[in-house]
Write an enzyme that holds these catalytic residues in place. Sequence first.
Site, PDB file in Angstrom:
ATOM      1  N   LYS A  82      38.412  47.822  50.732  1.00  0.00           N
ATOM      2  CA  LYS A  82      37.294  47.003  50.251  1.00  0.00           C
ATOM      3  C   LYS A  82      36.081  47.267  51.137  1.00  0.00           C
ATOM      4  O   LYS A  82      35.542  46.346  51.774  1.00  0.00           O
ATOM      5  CB  LYS A  82      37.665  45.513  50.276  1.00  0.00           C
ATOM      6  CG  LYS A  82      38.762  45.113  49.310  1.00  0.00           C
ATOM      7  CD  LYS A  82      38.542  45.594  47.878  1.00  0.00           C
ATOM      8  CE  LYS A  82      37.534  44.772  47.095  1.00  0.00           C
ATOM      9  NZ  LYS A  82      37.261  45.373  45.764  1.00  0.00           N
ATOM     10  N   ASP A 110      36.502  44.437  39.916  1.00  0.00           N
ATOM     11  CA  ASP A 110      35.547  45.344  40.545  1.00  0.00           C
ATOM     12  C   ASP A 110      34.367  45.613  39.605  1.00  0.00           C
ATOM     13  O   ASP A 110      33.199  45.500  39.997  1.00  0.00           O
ATOM     14  CB  ASP A 110      36.271  46.658  40.879  1.00  0.00           C
ATOM     15  CG  ASP A 110      35.457  47.579  41.757  1.00  0.00           C
ATOM     16  OD1 ASP A 110      35.281  47.235  42.934  1.00  0.00           O
ATOM     17  OD2 ASP A 110      34.990  48.626  41.266  1.00  0.00           O
ATOM     18  N   GLU A 112      30.444  44.184  40.237  1.00  0.00           N
ATOM     19  CA  GLU A 112      29.289  45.073  40.409  1.00  0.00           C
ATOM     20  C   GLU A 112      28.297  44.940  39.255  1.00  0.00           C
ATOM     21  O   GLU A 112      27.106  45.106  39.449  1.00  0.00           O
ATOM     22  CB  GLU A 112      29.730  46.532  40.653  1.00  0.00           C
ATOM     23  CG  GLU A 112      30.435  47.218  39.515  1.00  0.00           C
ATOM     24  CD  GLU A 112      31.273  48.437  39.970  1.00  0.00           C
ATOM     25  OE1 GLU A 112      31.574  48.548  41.164  1.00  0.00           O
ATOM     26  OE2 GLU A 112      31.634  49.248  39.106  1.00  0.00           O
TER      27      GLU A 112
END
Length: 339
Positions: free
Chosen positions: A131, A191, A195
Site C-alpha cells: 500500500k 482501489d 482513486e
Amino acid sequence: MAKMYYEKDCNLDVLKGKTIAVVGYGSQGHAHALNLRDSGCDVIVGLRKGGKSWEVAEKDGFEVCTVADATKKADIVIMLINDEVQAAVYKNEIEPNLEPGNAIAFAHGFNIRYGQIVPPADVDVFMAAPKGPGHTVRSLYVAGKGVPCLVAVEQDASGKATDIALAYIAGIGGARAGILETTFREETETDLFGEQTVLCGGVVDLMQCGFEVLVEAGYDPLNAYFECIHELKLIIDLVNKAGMSGMNYSISDTAEYGEYVSGPRVFPHDQLKANMREVLSDIQDGTFAGKWIQENKNGRTFFNSKRKQLAEHQMEIVGKELRDGMLWKNDQDLDTASN
Ligand code: NAD
Ligand code: MG
C-alpha cells in the site's frame, strides 16, 4: 474485521530453493527484486530486450532475461509490469512457460478480477500488494521498516499458497508493518473506487473547481493556486498525522466553522454519495474496466487528449511558476522523480 499478519506469522524458509522471477523493473519491480535479494531469496528479473530497465537491473547485479526465459527458470513469477500490458505479456510469454506447481503473483488485482488473465488450475495465484509507491517499499526496507501490504490467494493449487504469499511479503519487508488479508475482488474494487472518487478523481476536480471559481471571480491566479491547491497538502499532512479532529485542532475556529456550514453545501452528501455509488456500480459490474481496456486498444485517444488539456490548464502553469521560486525546489524535484 479481516485478519492481519505480522513477521511471526511468516516463514521465509518456504522460499528456500525456489527461484523468483520479478517481471518488470519499474517502481515496484526494482523494490521487490532488491528487497527479496537482501532477504536471502534467489531472484532473477524478466524484461523486454532493449527496454530501458534491462540495463538498470543488470547494473543492480541481477541476472536479466526475457520474460519467457525468466518464467521457465522460476518457481514464482510476480507480474510487476504496467497493468495494461500484462494480459498480452502473460499470453505470449508466461502462459506457455508456466509449469504445474508454479505460482503467479500480482501487486494489483485488475487483470485477474476482470478475467484478462486466467491462469491454469494447477498453479497458485496470489497477491502481494504494497500500500505505497515502489520507491518507498525500497527505502523503508533499507531503513529496517516496511510498507503495509495486502495479501490474497485466488487459487491454492499447492495447498501452500498462503504460506508462500506471506513469505514473499515478509521478503519485501511488508510483514514488519502488517499484512491485511483480502481478496482480488475487494482489492481491485476498493482501489479503483478510492482513486476515482476521492484520491485522484475527487481531489483533482475539487482543486480545479476551487481555482477556477476564484480566478473567474477576478482574484489573482497565484492567490487562487496557493489557497486551493498548494495548501491541500498541508491540511492532508495534518489529517494523516492526527485524524480529522487533530486537523481541526490546528486550523482556526473560523476555518472549522466554515467546514461545518459550507462543506455539505458544496457537496450535498445525499447527492455526492449517490454519484459515488454510480461509480462503484460501474466498477463492480465491469463497465469501467471494459472502457479502460477499450481505450488502450484504441490508442488512448481520450486519455492522451485529457492529459494534454490538464497540462495546459492555467493552474498547472501558475503552479510550476510558484514551485520554481521555492527555495527547496530541488527536494520537490526529488519527490516527483521518486514517484
Ligand atoms: P512501472 O510503470 O513503474 O514499471 C513497469 C516496468 O515494466 C518497467 O520496468 C517497464 O520497462 C516494464 N515493462 C513494460 N512493458 C513491458 C513488456 N511488454 N515486457 C516486459 N517489461 C515491460 O510499473 P509499477 O507502477 O511498478 O506497476 C507495476 C504493478 O504494481 C502494477 O500492477 C501496479 O498496479 C502495481 N502497483 C504499483 C504501485 C506503485 O506505487 N507504482 C503500488 C501498488 C501496486
Ligand atoms: Mg501504478
